[in-house]
Motif scaffolding. Structure first.
Motif, short mmCIF file in Angstrom:
data_model
loop_
_atom_site.label_atom_id
_atom_site.label_comp_id
_atom_site.label_asym_id
_atom_site.label_seq_id
_atom_site.Cartn_x
_atom_site.Cartn_y
_atom_site.Cartn_z
N THR A 100 0.83 -1.21 0.00
CA THR A 100 0.00 0.00 0.00
C THR A 100 0.86 1.25 0.00
O THR A 100 2.00 1.24 0.49
N SER A 101 0.31 2.31 -0.56
CA SER A 101 0.99 3.60 -0.53
C SER A 101 0.90 4.18 0.88
O SER A 101 0.10 3.74 1.70
N THR A 102 1.73 5.18 1.16
CA THR A 102 1.79 5.73 2.51
C THR A 102 0.48 6.38 2.94
O THR A 102 0.04 6.21 4.08
N VAL A 142 4.54 -1.07 3.21
CA VAL A 142 4.21 0.29 2.80
C VAL A 142 5.32 0.85 1.91
O VAL A 142 6.51 0.71 2.23
N THR A 202 4.94 -0.43 -5.04
CA THR A 202 3.92 -1.42 -4.75
C THR A 202 3.45 -2.12 -6.01
O THR A 202 3.30 -3.34 -6.06
N ALA A 254 -2.13 3.70 3.56
CA ALA A 254 -1.77 2.95 4.77
C ALA A 254 -2.22 3.68 6.03
O ALA A 254 -2.67 3.07 7.00
#
Length: 306
Positions: free
Chosen positions: A97-99, A126, A132, A102
């Motif tokens: 997942t992207s920050t 992350v 990702t 997340a």
């Protein structure tokens, strides 16, 4: 189902230490050493070089590690697929997942999914949207939740929802008085940008390019991978940034930041990506469907509350 010797060898190779592998596997160090000795005797060759306090793989060890990862992965998949026959989802799912997702979307998604399927073990990594996506394409991850995806043939995309992007700055910043901000309005003000590979950075770049604003015209203040750090610099008055509405809602409500829509209004997609497989486990399918559903529900709730 997998050979215990392979599990132990994999742990030693990954941790680079008999001691750390023993701690990870909840075994004694002599037991770990014994398993490695048994495996080396089985192949009649040395797999690990132990010297100068460091463990390295021999050529044979590198080959065994590559196959061990495949065998252990298939073993975990077998366990998961058999458990599906009992109608109770269980097993490990590797999620990238992207920050931003997340921090502001994933916790709610995971909470609901774990309540529904308590025997599922999510493992979350992350990174940027680009990183990702590449890991999903390489099948290092089962599923990805990102802001923007490319057209990789090995990826199957599901656009679930979208979140509006806003300019954020200190409440007394000159930009805070605008009702809308075009790309030209932002020229000359210090800009706090995201790190390369970040989905929102890509959308911001396209926003400026579409308006004919060259990169050289943008006054770059900082380039950060942490949204928390970006918000802190913006709140301190060092510049403006571009962030999704959900990520900055509380900061705006509590007066730390001001938020102004872009002109034209600009959105970040919320996408669920999985490897393009002919046969996909029911666990991955169930999580992908649930994540899409929750993205949509959360976005609709955010829209109603404005």
């Amino acid at each position: 189902m997998a050979d215990r010797r392979l599990q132990v060898f994999h742990a030693v190779a990954k941790h680079g230490s008999f001691t750390r592998a023993a701690e990870h596997l909840h075994m004694t160090q002599p037991a770990v050493t014994f398993q490695i000795k048994q495996l080396e005797e089985h192949f009649d060759t040395r797999l690990l070089d132990r010297g100068h306090g460091k463990i390295t793989l021999t050529t044979a060890g590198e080959l065994v590690l590559a196959y061990a990862e495949r065998i252990l992965g298939l073993s975990a998949e077998l366990d998961s697929r058999v458990s599906e026959l009992t109608d109770e989802l269980a097993g490990q799912i590797k999620i990238g997942t992207s920050t931003t997702i997340a921090a502001y979307w994933l916790p709610q998604i995971l909470e609901g999914f774990k309540r529904r399927y308590p025997r599922v073990l999510p493992r979350v990594l992350v990174g940027t949207s680009k990183l990702t996506e590449d890991r999903v394409a390489a099948r290092e991850l089962d599923i990805g939740l990102i802001e923007i995806a490319t057209e990789q043939h090995s990826i199957e995309r599901h656009s679930a929802a979208r979140d509006e992007l806003l300019v954020i700055c200190r409440p007394d910043h000159p930009l805070a008085r605008f009702e809308r901000l075009s790309a030209k309005d932002l020229v000359g003000y210090p800009f706090i940008d995201r790190d390369p590979g970040n989905g929102i950075r890509q959308i911001a770049d396209e926003f400026f390019e579409t308006a004919g604003i060259a990169g050289s015209e943008i006054t770059l203040c900082a380039e950060l991978g942490s949204l928390a750090a970006i918000k802190q610099l913006a709140a301190a008055g060092l510049g403006f940034a571009i962030a999704s509405r959900r990520a900055i809602r509380r900061d705006v409500e509590e007066g730390r930041l001001a938020a102004v829509p872009l002109e034209p209004r600009t959105y970040t997609p919320l996408e669920v990506i999985v490897p393009r497989d002919k046969f996909r486990s029911r666990l991955i399918t169930a999580f992908a469907d649930y994540a899409c559903e929750q993205f949509t529900l959360i976005a609709e709730q955010e829209e109603r509350e404005r």
